[in-house]
Design a protein around this motif. Structure first.
Motif, PDB file in Angstrom:
ATOM      1  N   LEU A 206      -9.643   3.712  -2.484  1.00 57.19           N
ATOM      2  CA  LEU A 206      -9.568   2.772  -3.594  1.00 57.19           C
ATOM      3  C   LEU A 206      -9.644   1.348  -3.082  1.00 57.19           C
ATOM      4  O   LEU A 206      -8.859   0.955  -2.205  1.00 57.19           O
TER       5      LEU A 206
ATOM      6  N   LEU B 270      -9.345  10.105  -1.874  1.00 55.42           N
ATOM      7  CA  LEU B 270      -9.603   8.949  -2.729  1.00 55.42           C
ATOM      8  C   LEU B 270      -9.506   7.663  -1.929  1.00 55.42           C
ATOM      9  O   LEU B 270      -8.454   7.351  -1.359  1.00 55.42           O
TER      10      LEU B 270
ATOM     11  N   ILE C 107       0.982   4.288  -2.861  1.00 58.43           N
ATOM     12  CA  ILE C 107       0.709   5.695  -2.554  1.00 58.43           C
ATOM     13  C   ILE C 107       1.896   6.563  -2.948  1.00 58.43           C
ATOM     14  O   ILE C 107       1.735   7.590  -3.619  1.00 58.43           O
TER      15      ILE C 107
ATOM     16  N   GLY D 218      -0.539  17.454   3.262  1.00 61.48           N
ATOM     17  CA  GLY D 218      -1.278  16.626   2.299  1.00 61.48           C
ATOM     18  C   GLY D 218      -1.079  15.149   2.588  1.00 61.48           C
ATOM     19  O   GLY D 218      -1.072  14.726   3.752  1.00 61.48           O
ATOM     20  N   ILE D 219      -0.912  14.357   1.534  1.00 59.08           N
ATOM     21  CA  ILE D 219      -0.731  12.915   1.680  1.00 59.08           C
ATOM     22  C   ILE D 219       0.536  12.613   2.476  1.00 59.08           C
ATOM     23  O   ILE D 219       1.562  13.260   2.276  1.00 59.08           O
ATOM     24  N   GLY D 220       0.473  11.632   3.375  1.00 59.08           N
ATOM     25  CA  GLY D 220       1.688  11.173   4.052  1.00 59.08           C
ATOM     26  C   GLY D 220       1.602  11.171   5.559  1.00 59.08           C
ATOM     27  O   GLY D 220       2.383  10.494   6.221  1.00 59.08           O
ATOM     28  N   ASP D 221       0.683  11.925   6.130  1.00 61.98           N
ATOM     29  CA  ASP D 221       0.528  11.865   7.589  1.00 61.98           C
ATOM     30  C   ASP D 221      -0.795  11.168   7.900  1.00 61.98           C
ATOM     31  O   ASP D 221      -1.449  10.622   7.028  1.00 61.98           O
ATOM     32  N   ASP D 222      -1.192  11.195   9.173  1.00 66.83           N
ATOM     33  CA  ASP D 222      -2.424  10.497   9.540  1.00 66.83           C
ATOM     34  C   ASP D 222      -3.673  11.211   9.042  1.00 66.83           C
ATOM     35  O   ASP D 222      -4.711  10.594   8.805  1.00 66.83           O
TER      36      ASP D 222
ATOM     37  N   GLY E 268      -5.501  13.007   0.344  1.00 73.05           N
ATOM     38  CA  GLY E 268      -5.454  11.811   1.170  1.00 73.05           C
ATOM     39  C   GLY E 268      -6.342  10.733   0.618  1.00 73.05           C
ATOM     40  O   GLY E 268      -6.933  10.876  -0.454  1.00 73.05           O
ATOM     41  N   GLY E 269      -6.419   9.630   1.366  1.00 71.40           N
ATOM     42  CA  GLY E 269      -7.259   8.532   0.920  1.00 71.40           C
ATOM     43  C   GLY E 269      -6.967   7.268   1.682  1.00 71.40           C
ATOM     44  O   GLY E 269      -6.387   7.294   2.765  1.00 71.40           O
ATOM     45  N   ASP E 270      -7.390   6.163   1.080  1.00 66.77           N
ATOM     46  CA  ASP E 270      -7.160   4.868   1.692  1.00 66.77           C
ATOM     47  C   ASP E 270      -7.057   3.856   0.555  1.00 66.77           C
ATOM     48  O   ASP E 270      -7.668   4.053  -0.507  1.00 66.77           O
ATOM     49  N   THR E 271      -6.264   2.822   0.747  1.00 70.18           N
ATOM     50  CA  THR E 271      -6.079   1.829  -0.307  1.00 70.18           C
ATOM     51  C   THR E 271      -6.247   0.451   0.307  1.00 70.18           C
ATOM     52  O   THR E 271      -5.542   0.103   1.258  1.00 70.18           O
TER      53      THR E 271
ATOM     54  N   PHE F 211       0.316   8.134  -6.203  1.00 71.88           N
ATOM     55  CA  PHE F 211      -0.613   9.170  -5.755  1.00 71.88           C
ATOM     56  C   PHE F 211       0.067  10.403  -5.156  1.00 71.88           C
ATOM     57  O   PHE F 211      -0.261  11.527  -5.524  1.00 71.88           O
TER      58      PHE F 211
ATOM     59  N   LEU G 104      -5.357  16.401  -4.465  1.00 66.22           N
ATOM     60  CA  LEU G 104      -5.588  15.113  -3.798  1.00 66.22           C
ATOM     61  C   LEU G 104      -4.858  15.165  -2.469  1.00 66.22           C
ATOM     62  O   LEU G 104      -3.632  15.243  -2.434  1.00 66.22           O
TER      63      LEU G 104
ATOM     64  N   GLU H 125       0.834  -1.205   0.000  1.00 65.50           N
ATOM     65  CA  GLU H 125       0.000   0.000   0.000  1.00 65.50           C
ATOM     66  C   GLU H 125       0.872   1.260   0.000  1.00 65.50           C
ATOM     67  O   GLU H 125       0.654   2.182  -0.778  1.00 65.50           O
TER      68      GLU H 125
HETATM   69  P1  ADP Z   1      -3.306   5.245   8.035  1.00 66.49           P
HETATM   70  O1  ADP Z   1      -2.958   3.804   8.172  1.00 66.49           O
HETATM   71  O2  ADP Z   1      -2.755   6.140   9.070  1.00 66.49           O
HETATM   72  O3  ADP Z   1      -4.762   5.456   7.720  1.00 66.49           O
HETATM   73  P2  ADP Z   1      -2.432   4.957   5.331  1.00 66.49           P
HETATM   74  O4  ADP Z   1      -1.209   4.115   5.372  1.00 66.49           O
HETATM   75  O5  ADP Z   1      -3.731   4.363   4.960  1.00 66.49           O
HETATM   76  O6  ADP Z   1      -2.514   5.732   6.730  1.00 66.49           O
HETATM   77  O7  ADP Z   1      -2.171   6.182   4.376  1.00 66.49           O
HETATM   78  C1  ADP Z   1      -0.970   6.909   4.426  1.00 66.49           C
HETATM   79  C2  ADP Z   1      -1.192   8.230   3.749  1.00 66.49           C
HETATM   80  O8  ADP Z   1      -1.513   8.013   2.391  1.00 66.49           O
HETATM   81  C3  ADP Z   1      -2.334   9.050   4.319  1.00 66.49           C
HETATM   82  O9  ADP Z   1      -1.975  10.403   4.212  1.00 66.49           O
HETATM   83  C4  ADP Z   1      -3.472   8.730   3.401  1.00 66.49           C
HETATM   84  O10 ADP Z   1      -4.412   9.790   3.376  1.00 66.49           O
HETATM   85  C5  ADP Z   1      -2.770   8.558   2.083  1.00 66.49           C
HETATM   86  N1  ADP Z   1      -3.454   7.654   1.139  1.00 66.49           N
HETATM   87  C6  ADP Z   1      -3.714   6.338   1.289  1.00 66.49           C
HETATM   88  N2  ADP Z   1      -4.305   5.825   0.191  1.00 66.49           N
HETATM   89  C7  ADP Z   1      -4.420   6.837  -0.679  1.00 66.49           C
HETATM   90  C8  ADP Z   1      -4.954   6.969  -1.986  1.00 66.49           C
HETATM   91  N3  ADP Z   1      -5.516   5.934  -2.641  1.00 66.49           N
HETATM   92  N4  ADP Z   1      -4.913   8.183  -2.577  1.00 66.49           N
HETATM   93  C9  ADP Z   1      -4.377   9.227  -1.926  1.00 66.49           C
HETATM   94  N5  ADP Z   1      -3.845   9.191  -0.712  1.00 66.49           N
HETATM   95  C10 ADP Z   1      -3.871   8.006  -0.083  1.00 66.49           C
END
Ligand code: ADP
Ligand code: MG
Length: 320
Positions: A88, A86, A7, A24-28, A118-121, A11, A116, A3
């Motif tokens: 996914l 996002l 990212i 932006g993306i990369g923290d909690d 943040g998100g989750d994958t 992303f 963009l 994952e």
């Molecule tokens: P956590 O486990 O703390 O929820 P993640 O490992 O899921 O963190 O995500 C790490 C970072 O990547 C977070 O900033 C999250 O918002 C981002 N992120 C995860 N998946 C995606 C995605 N599909 N698109 C954009 N950002 C993403």
């Protein structure tokens, strides 16, 4: 590919960057600034393969549609888009698919100046959820609930194209190649009426985006505002592709009950009719008057010229 690698590779580096994003993306969490005097406006839509887009739709088009349907909701409130999240769900990690998906996502973030953030994958059936956020000057939200008797009903663009496009995608119909390409585009890569939405803030009483056909979406306004409507089906705007590919009856049914148009339906008082042309000239979109509101709460009457047009007509359900 884990994952984290997905990212970091697809992303994090692929988005337009805005000054109002602190983290932006990369923290909690993402951390952002909302301008003074503005509301934060938030919407979420999920697209499931086989439900909201045909199986085998290419990755770029899936990204496009997922962004477009969310920006369309913001537009319908009169909001200016700013950020997206996002989520996914992927059956497997396919770098080619992810590359196409994230490339198109990047193009769209640049086109609309959104980031963009943040998100989750996760692993699972193919599903794309986007949360979009935007701004709106305080007190200026374009709602479904402030339509008034006497308002004229307008729609942007043309209607029914995506519903006909879906018939083509499912192999249930065939049309000339040039029309086929246009109609599939209308299905897979809808254009959210972002500029029109913000421009309508000052002149429209109510607004909604058309995702389920004119009848069902107009009814939302009728219920929320406690008004009635006469809808003139002889005034529905159709594309050239629609007019040259199907009968007028079918075109009307696609427009009334088909889905996925993502045009705006809005109502304006008589005195704003003149301003509308000026306002829309800057937005690169046409609008057509298709009826008028009245005081008969929740009653929708369809007219074809002077004749009453019945919704129960054969075939309507089939398209619904
Ligand atoms: P956590 O486990 O703390 O929820 P993640 O490992 O899921 O963190 O995500 C790490 C970072 O990547 C977070 O900033 C999250 O918002 C981002 N992120 C995860 N998946 C995606 C995605 N599909 N698109 C954009 N950002 C993403
Ligand atoms: Mg997570």
């Amino acid at each position: 590919m884990k994952e984290f690698d997905i990212i970091e590779h697809f992303f994090q580096p692929r988005s337009y960057q805005r000054h109002d994003v602190v983290i932006g993306i990369g923290d909690d969490c993402a951390v952002t600034n909302v301008p003074e005097g503005q509301h934060l406006v938030t919407t979420t839509d999920t697209l499931l393969e086989g439900v909201h887009f045909p199986v085998n739709t290419n990755a770029g088009d899936i990204a496009h549609k997922a962004v477009a349907v969310n920006l369309s909701d913001l537009a319908a409130m009169g909001a200016e888009p700013a950020w997206i999240n996002l989520s996914l769900s992927l059956p497997k990690v396919d770098p080619d698919w992810l590359n196409d998906f994230s490339k198109r996502l990047q193009e769209l973030t640049e086109y609309y100046s959104i980031q963009l953030i943040g998100g989750d994958t996760v692993q699972g059936p193919l599903a794309v959820t986007i949360t979009a956020q935007g701004f709106l000057p305080k007190g200026q939200a374009l709602t479904r609930s402030r339509a008034k008797p006497g308002d004229y009903i307008y729609v942007t663009g043309t209607l029914g194209d995506a519903a006909l496009g879906l018939q083509l995608a499912m192999g249930k119909k065939d049309v000339q190649l040039i029309h086929r390409n246009y109609l599939l585009k209308r299905l897979n890569t809808p254009t959210p009426r972002v500029l029109a939405g913000t421009a309508l803030r000052r002149i429209a009483h109510s607004c909604i985006d058309i995702s389920d056909g004119v009848v069902s979406d107009l009814k939302h306004i009728l219920f929320a505002s406690q008004v009635g409507a006469v809808l003139n089906i002889d005034r529905l705007p159709f594309s050239e592709a629609m007019q040259e590919s199907v009968s007028r009856d079918d075109a009307v049914r696609y427009a009334l009950a088909g889905g996925d148009d993502y045009e705006l339906l809005f109502t304006i008082p008589e005195e704003q009719k003149g301003n509308l042309d000026i306002v829309l000239a800057n937005c690169n979109v046409s609008a057509t008057c298709i009826g008028q509101l009245n005081g008969y709460a929740e009653k929708l009457e369809l007219k074809d010229g002077d004749a009453v047009y019945s919704l129960e007509q054969e075939g309507f359900q089939h398209f619904a």
